[in-house]
Structure formats: structure tokens, C-alpha cells
Design a protein around this motif. Structure first.
Motif, mmCIF file in Angstrom:
data_model
loop_
_atom_site.group_PDB
_atom_site.id
_atom_site.type_symbol
_atom_site.label_atom_id
_atom_site.label_comp_id
_atom_site.label_asym_id
_atom_site.label_seq_id
_atom_site.Cartn_x
_atom_site.Cartn_y
_atom_site.Cartn_z
ATOM 1 N N UNK A 162 0.828 -1.214 0.000
ATOM 2 C CA UNK A 162 0.000 0.000 0.000
ATOM 3 C C UNK A 162 0.858 1.259 0.000
ATOM 4 N N UNK A 163 2.058 1.155 0.570
ATOM 5 C CA UNK A 163 2.950 2.312 0.683
ATOM 6 C C UNK A 163 4.138 2.237 -0.271
ATOM 7 N N UNK A 164 4.216 1.162 -1.062
ATOM 8 C CA UNK A 164 5.341 0.981 -1.999
ATOM 9 C C UNK A 164 6.687 1.048 -1.286
ATOM 10 N N UNK A 165 6.789 0.342 -0.183
ATOM 11 C CA UNK A 165 8.040 0.334 0.560
ATOM 12 C C UNK A 165 8.454 -1.083 0.937
ATOM 13 N N UNK A 166 9.736 -1.260 1.078
ATOM 14 C CA UNK A 166 10.296 -2.501 1.595
ATOM 15 C C UNK A 166 11.272 -2.130 2.702
ATOM 16 N N UNK A 167 11.278 -2.922 3.750
ATOM 17 C CA UNK A 167 12.052 -2.614 4.945
ATOM 18 C C UNK A 167 12.945 -3.795 5.311
ATOM 19 N N UNK A 168 14.130 -3.488 5.766
ATOM 20 C CA UNK A 168 15.034 -4.509 6.288
ATOM 21 C C UNK A 168 15.358 -4.141 7.730
ATOM 22 N N UNK A 169 14.807 -4.905 8.643
ATOM 23 C CA UNK A 169 15.095 -4.717 10.067
ATOM 24 C C UNK A 169 16.317 -5.548 10.410
ATOM 25 N N UNK A 170 17.345 -4.882 10.895
ATOM 26 C CA UNK A 170 18.608 -5.559 11.185
ATOM 27 C C UNK A 170 18.879 -5.483 12.666
ATOM 28 N N UNK A 171 18.911 -6.634 13.320
ATOM 29 C CA UNK A 171 19.171 -6.709 14.751
ATOM 30 C C UNK A 171 20.469 -7.461 15.013
ATOM 31 N N UNK A 172 20.976 -7.308 16.208
ATOM 32 C CA UNK A 172 22.208 -7.978 16.641
ATOM 33 C C UNK A 172 23.280 -7.805 15.570
ATOM 34 N N UNK A 173 23.502 -6.568 15.183
ATOM 35 C CA UNK A 173 24.459 -6.285 14.107
ATOM 36 C C UNK A 173 25.874 -6.644 14.517
ATOM 37 N N UNK A 174 26.626 -7.116 13.544
ATOM 38 C CA UNK A 174 28.003 -7.524 13.752
ATOM 39 C C UNK A 174 28.923 -6.664 12.891
ATOM 40 N N UNK A 175 30.176 -6.632 13.263
ATOM 41 C CA UNK A 175 31.150 -5.843 12.511
ATOM 42 C C UNK A 175 31.131 -6.247 11.039
ATOM 43 N N UNK A 176 31.002 -7.539 10.789
ATOM 44 C CA UNK A 176 31.041 -8.038 9.411
ATOM 45 C C UNK A 176 29.801 -7.669 8.595
ATOM 46 N N UNK A 177 28.807 -7.052 9.220
ATOM 47 C CA UNK A 177 27.654 -6.550 8.476
ATOM 48 C C UNK A 177 27.935 -5.188 7.843
ATOM 49 N N UNK A 178 29.070 -4.611 8.175
ATOM 50 C CA UNK A 178 29.440 -3.311 7.618
ATOM 51 C C UNK A 178 29.547 -3.385 6.101
ATOM 52 N N UNK A 179 28.801 -2.527 5.413
ATOM 53 C CA UNK A 179 28.783 -2.538 3.954
ATOM 54 C C UNK A 179 27.868 -1.433 3.464
ATOM 55 N N UNK A 180 27.911 -1.223 2.172
ATOM 56 C CA UNK A 180 26.918 -0.368 1.528
ATOM 57 C C UNK A 180 25.762 -1.280 1.119
ATOM 58 N N UNK A 181 24.569 -0.934 1.544
ATOM 59 C CA UNK A 181 23.402 -1.771 1.305
ATOM 60 C C UNK A 181 22.559 -1.184 0.178
ATOM 61 N N UNK A 182 22.191 -2.039 -0.760
ATOM 62 C CA UNK A 182 21.430 -1.627 -1.934
ATOM 63 C C UNK A 182 20.077 -2.313 -1.960
ATOM 64 N N UNK A 183 19.078 -1.551 -2.295
ATOM 65 C CA UNK A 183 17.745 -2.065 -2.553
ATOM 66 C C UNK A 183 17.628 -2.344 -4.058
#
Length: 123
Positions: A74-95
Motif C-alpha cells: 500500500x505504501x510501496x516500501x520494503x524494509x530490512x530490520x537488522x538486529x544484533x548487528x556484527x562488525x562483518x555486516x558493515x557494507x553499503x546496502x542496496x535495494x
């Protein structure tokens, strides 16, 4: 094609949470599979998570149980909820968006990409 704009990146300590959003403009959003990919410095871009046009989901093994992808047609959106983040999650994130893509992990199937949002996790 559709246009995508990501938001929500930033700097967070390990163990913390971030919520990425992708706003999509264009027609027939509900017919698009939406994916999140990431690229760390010196590494190739990799699949993170996707939610299909039929609402099926897929996740990179290393983020299962920590990340959740969702969409609001309905809102034309997508969401990524990221919990318990780790150092190795560091990056540029693309949709990314692909019309009626069924192979959710295949980057080549996604025709439209956002500019990316940086996620930095400090250890």
C-alpha cells in the motif's frame, strides 16, 4: 522500471539495530520482487535478503534470525530490520527490484537498483 531510494543507514555499535527502508516509485509495485544486497570494501556485492512478489522470503545464512525483510504494497516500501548487528555486516546496502523474479538470490534478475546506504558497525 521503477526508481528506488534507500534510507536508514548509519553508524551503530555491535549488537545494535538499524532499520533500512526503500521507497519505490513507479507502477505495479506488488508485481516486483524486492531484494537487499550489500557490498563491503574490496568484496563483491552479495545477496542479503529478498521478498518475492508472492511474499516468499529468502535470507543469506549469516543473517538468518537477525534480519527481517518486509514489504508494504500500500505504501510501496520494503524494509530490512537488522538486529544484533556484527562488525562483518558493515557494507553499503542496496535495494533492488525485479519484475516477478522467482530466483530471489540472483542479482542478475533485478533490473532496478537504488544508490545505496552505508551501514557501519563498530566493534
Amino acid at each position: 522500471q521503477v526508481q528506488l531510494v534507500e534510507s536508514g543507514g548509519g553508524l551503530v555499535q555491535a549488537g545494535g539495530s538499524l532499520r533500512l527502508s526503500c521507497a519505490v516509485s513507479g507502477r505495479s509495485f506488488s508485481d516486483y520482487t524486492m531484494g537487499w544486497f550489500r557490498q563491503a570494501p574490496g568484496k563483491e556485492r552479495e545477496f542479503v535478503a529478498a521478498i518475492g512478489w508472492t511474499f516468499g522470503t529468502n535470507y543469506l545464512d549469516s543473517v538468518k534470525g537477525r534480519f527481517t525483510i518486509s514489504r508494504d504494497n500500500a505504501k510501496n516500501t520494503v524494509t530490512l530490520q537488522m538486529n544484533i548487528l556484527k562488525f562483518e555486516d558493515t557494507a553499503n546496502y542496496y535495494c533492488a527490484a525485479g519484475w516477478r523474479v522467482n530466483t530471489l538470490t540472483d542479482q542478475g534478475k533485478y533490473a532496478s537498483w537504488g544508490q545505496g546506504t552505508q551501514v557501519t558497525v563498530s566493534s
